[in-house]
Design a protein around this motif. Structure first.
Motif, PDB file in Angstrom:
ATOM      1  N   HIS A  35      -8.420   0.897 -10.414  1.00  0.00           N
ATOM      2  CA  HIS A  35      -8.218   1.481  -9.094  1.00  0.00           C
ATOM      3  C   HIS A  35      -7.359   0.519  -8.277  1.00  0.00           C
ATOM      4  CE1 HIS A  35     -11.760   3.785 -10.377  1.00  0.00           C
ATOM      5  NE2 HIS A  35     -11.347   4.703  -9.524  1.00  0.00           N
ATOM      6  N   ILE A  36      -6.214   0.983  -7.818  1.00  0.00           N
ATOM      7  CA  ILE A  36      -5.320   0.166  -6.994  1.00  0.00           C
ATOM      8  C   ILE A  36      -5.240   0.795  -5.608  1.00  0.00           C
ATOM      9  CG2 ILE A  36      -3.005  -0.779  -6.717  1.00  0.00           C
ATOM     10  CD1 ILE A  36      -2.624  -0.510  -9.726  1.00  0.00           C
ATOM     11  N   PHE A  37      -5.576   0.010  -4.607  1.00  0.00           N
ATOM     12  CA  PHE A  37      -5.505   0.489  -3.227  1.00  0.00           C
ATOM     13  C   PHE A  37      -4.302  -0.132  -2.545  1.00  0.00           C
ATOM     14  CE2 PHE A  37      -9.703   1.327  -4.640  1.00  0.00           C
ATOM     15  CZ  PHE A  37     -10.044   2.518  -4.023  1.00  0.00           C
ATOM     16  N   THR A  38      -3.692   0.642  -1.657  1.00  0.00           N
ATOM     17  CA  THR A  38      -2.383   0.271  -1.131  1.00  0.00           C
ATOM     18  C   THR A  38      -2.326   0.379   0.377  1.00  0.00           C
ATOM     19  OG1 THR A  38      -1.394   1.183  -3.147  1.00  0.00           O
ATOM     20  CG2 THR A  38       0.091   0.702  -1.333  1.00  0.00           C
ATOM     21  N   PHE A  39      -1.718  -0.608   0.988  1.00  0.00           N
ATOM     22  CA  PHE A  39      -1.391  -0.566   2.414  1.00  0.00           C
ATOM     23  C   PHE A  39       0.123  -0.640   2.531  1.00  0.00           C
ATOM     24  CE2 PHE A  39      -0.043  -2.995   6.119  1.00  0.00           C
ATOM     25  CZ  PHE A  39      -0.610  -2.289   7.154  1.00  0.00           C
ATOM     26  N   LEU A  40       0.741   0.345   3.158  1.00  0.00           N
ATOM     27  CA  LEU A  40       2.188   0.385   3.355  1.00  0.00           C
ATOM     28  C   LEU A  40       2.479   0.385   4.850  1.00  0.00           C
ATOM     29  CD1 LEU A  40       3.060   3.249   0.829  1.00  0.00           C
ATOM     30  CD2 LEU A  40       3.023   0.795   0.373  1.00  0.00           C
ATOM     31  N   SER A  41       3.263  -0.553   5.306  1.00  0.00           N
ATOM     32  CA  SER A  41       3.615  -0.578   6.730  1.00  0.00           C
ATOM     33  C   SER A  41       4.814   0.337   6.980  1.00  0.00           C
ATOM     34  CB  SER A  41       3.952  -1.998   7.186  1.00  0.00           C
ATOM     35  OG  SER A  41       5.241  -2.362   6.736  1.00  0.00           O
ATOM     36  N   TYR A  42       4.976   0.699   8.226  1.00  0.00           N
ATOM     37  CA  TYR A  42       6.071   1.594   8.597  1.00  0.00           C
ATOM     38  C   TYR A  42       7.426   0.978   8.266  1.00  0.00           C
ATOM     39  CZ  TYR A  42       8.877   4.745  11.505  1.00  0.00           C
ATOM     40  OH  TYR A  42       9.798   5.653  11.945  1.00  0.00           O
ATOM     41  N   ASP A  43       7.532  -0.352   8.381  1.00  0.00           N
ATOM     42  CA  ASP A  43       8.838  -0.998   8.243  1.00  0.00           C
ATOM     43  C   ASP A  43       9.293  -1.193   6.805  1.00  0.00           C
ATOM     44  OD1 ASP A  43       9.661  -1.121  10.831  1.00  0.00           O
ATOM     45  OD2 ASP A  43       8.811  -3.092  11.236  1.00  0.00           O
ATOM     46  N   ILE A  44       8.528  -0.702   5.818  1.00  0.00           N
ATOM     47  CA  ILE A  44       9.083  -0.757   4.463  1.00  0.00           C
ATOM     48  C   ILE A  44      10.269   0.199   4.347  1.00  0.00           C
ATOM     49  CG2 ILE A  44       6.886  -1.406   3.410  1.00  0.00           C
ATOM     50  CD1 ILE A  44       6.830   1.425   2.171  1.00  0.00           C
ATOM     51  N   LYS A  45      10.432   1.049   5.366  1.00  0.00           N
ATOM     52  CA  LYS A  45      11.621   1.913   5.401  1.00  0.00           C
ATOM     53  C   LYS A  45      12.897   1.079   5.325  1.00  0.00           C
ATOM     54  CE  LYS A  45      12.241   2.065  10.450  1.00  0.00           C
ATOM     55  NZ  LYS A  45      11.730   0.714  10.640  1.00  0.00           N
ATOM     56  N   ASN A  46      12.848  -0.157   5.855  1.00  0.00           N
ATOM     57  CA  ASN A  46      14.020  -1.025   5.875  1.00  0.00           C
ATOM     58  C   ASN A  46      14.385  -1.519   4.480  1.00  0.00           C
ATOM     59  OD1 ASN A  46      13.820  -0.728   8.648  1.00  0.00           O
ATOM     60  ND2 ASN A  46      12.749  -2.664   8.941  1.00  0.00           N
ATOM     61  N   SER A  47      13.435  -1.452   3.551  1.00  0.00           N
ATOM     62  CA  SER A  47      13.705  -1.846   2.166  1.00  0.00           C
ATOM     63  C   SER A  47      14.124  -0.658   1.314  1.00  0.00           C
ATOM     64  CB  SER A  47      12.455  -2.505   1.555  1.00  0.00           C
ATOM     65  OG  SER A  47      12.080  -3.652   2.273  1.00  0.00           O
ATOM     66  N   ILE A  48      14.043   0.546   1.883  1.00  0.00           N
ATOM     67  CA  ILE A  48      14.391   1.766   1.146  1.00  0.00           C
ATOM     68  C   ILE A  48      15.723   2.334   1.632  1.00  0.00           C
ATOM     69  CG2 ILE A  48      13.639   4.115   0.591  1.00  0.00           C
ATOM     70  CD1 ILE A  48      10.770   3.169   1.085  1.00  0.00           C
ATOM     71  N   GLU A  49      15.891   2.378   2.954  1.00  0.00           N
ATOM     72  CA  GLU A  49      17.113   2.904   3.559  1.00  0.00           C
ATOM     73  C   GLU A  49      17.863   1.781   4.279  1.00  0.00           C
ATOM     74  OE1 GLU A  49      18.039   5.913   3.037  1.00  0.00           O
ATOM     75  OE2 GLU A  49      16.194   6.848   2.300  1.00  0.00           O
ATOM     76  N   LYS A  50      19.088   2.046   4.682  1.00  0.00           N
ATOM     77  CA  LYS A  50      19.877   1.063   5.439  1.00  0.00           C
ATOM     78  C   LYS A  50      19.467   1.126   6.906  1.00  0.00           C
ATOM     79  CE  LYS A  50      23.809   1.135   2.262  1.00  0.00           C
ATOM     80  NZ  LYS A  50      25.263   1.422   2.089  1.00  0.00           N
TER      81      LYS A  50
END
Length: 236
Positions: free
Chosen positions: A47-62
């Motif tokens: 079981h892997i639990f995940t926390f994703l912050s809003y600003d990971i968008k900066n690592s996906i898009e420009k």
């Protein structure tokens, strides 16, 4: 490292509680998704639990963010708990580890309803009223120009305290008031998150993907005529 604690309610019929950590991956700024894939592959079957912050968008898009972050938190966090229990309508199920009296007491405390708290905070808005209204006018102008068609304009409120804060108690009080079907609590070192959401963002079961938002949405009708009635009801 303090022993992490988390509680996740899934529509109140399914609840996961985790304690301590066996394996984890934490990234505080730029997210390397190759490392994420490696971590998931390494812990396949767990079981892997995940926390994703809003600003990971900066690592996906420009994109970039230059807002002041008053509450530093991980950009991304994945962890496998040492102890994991699941509670459903069938009862309590120990999925991993040993459920000691100490851990059970932490779990029971999170579930206790608490209507008031001795912790008092004075919040203030980081955006003044004048600046807020000016931003609304600018956003309406962008809508008129067709640059955007929908905006969820939020603002931040902040409070400071010179006394130790008990985040679990805050979660108990908030959850007692909201009865949120998708509530969650995460405590990771100095970072704590208390969530009281009425919405399911996304769920995947086999080949089916489910989303349950509540703002400005409705289920599709069985016919085109029923769709038109639903659209009219939303518009009004």
């Amino acid at each position: 490292m303090e022993k992490p604690v988390f509680l996740i309610n899934d529509n109140s019929s399914n609840r996961f509680f985790g304690y301590d950590v066996e394996e984890f991956l934490q990234m505080d700024s730029t997210v390397d998704f190759k490392e994420v894939d490696t971590f998931i592959s390494k812990n396949k079957g767990k079981h892997i639990f995940t926390f994703l912050s809003y600003d990971i968008k900066n690592s996906i898009e420009k994109l970039f963010s230059d807002n002041t972050n008053f509450v530093p938190n991980p950009a991304l966090l994945l962890w496998c708990p040492s102890v994991l229990i699941q509670e459903s309508e069938e009862g309590l199920n120990l999925l991993k580890g040993d459920l000691t009296d100490e851990i059970k007491a932490i779990y029971d405390r999170l579930l206790q309803e608490k209507s008031t708290s001795e912790q008092k905070f004075d919040f203030w808005a980081l955006t003044s009223t004048d600046e807020y209204l000016l931003n609304v006018i600018k956003l309406k102008d962008h809508i008129q120009k067709g640059d955007i068609y929908e905006i969820n304009y939020c603002q931040s409120y902040i409070a400071e305290s010179n006394k130790p804060i008990d985040p679990q108690e805050i979660y108990q009080v908030v959850n007692s008031i909201t009865k949120a079907p998708f509530s969650a609590f995460v405590k990771w070192n100095d970072f704590a998150l208390a969530c009281g959401s009425p919405e399911r963002y996304i769920e995947k079961k086999r080949q089916q993907i489910i989303s349950q938002p509540i703002k400005g949405t409705a289920k599709r009708g069985e016919t085109n005529e029923e769709d038109k009635l639903i659209i009219e009801a939303l518009a009004n």
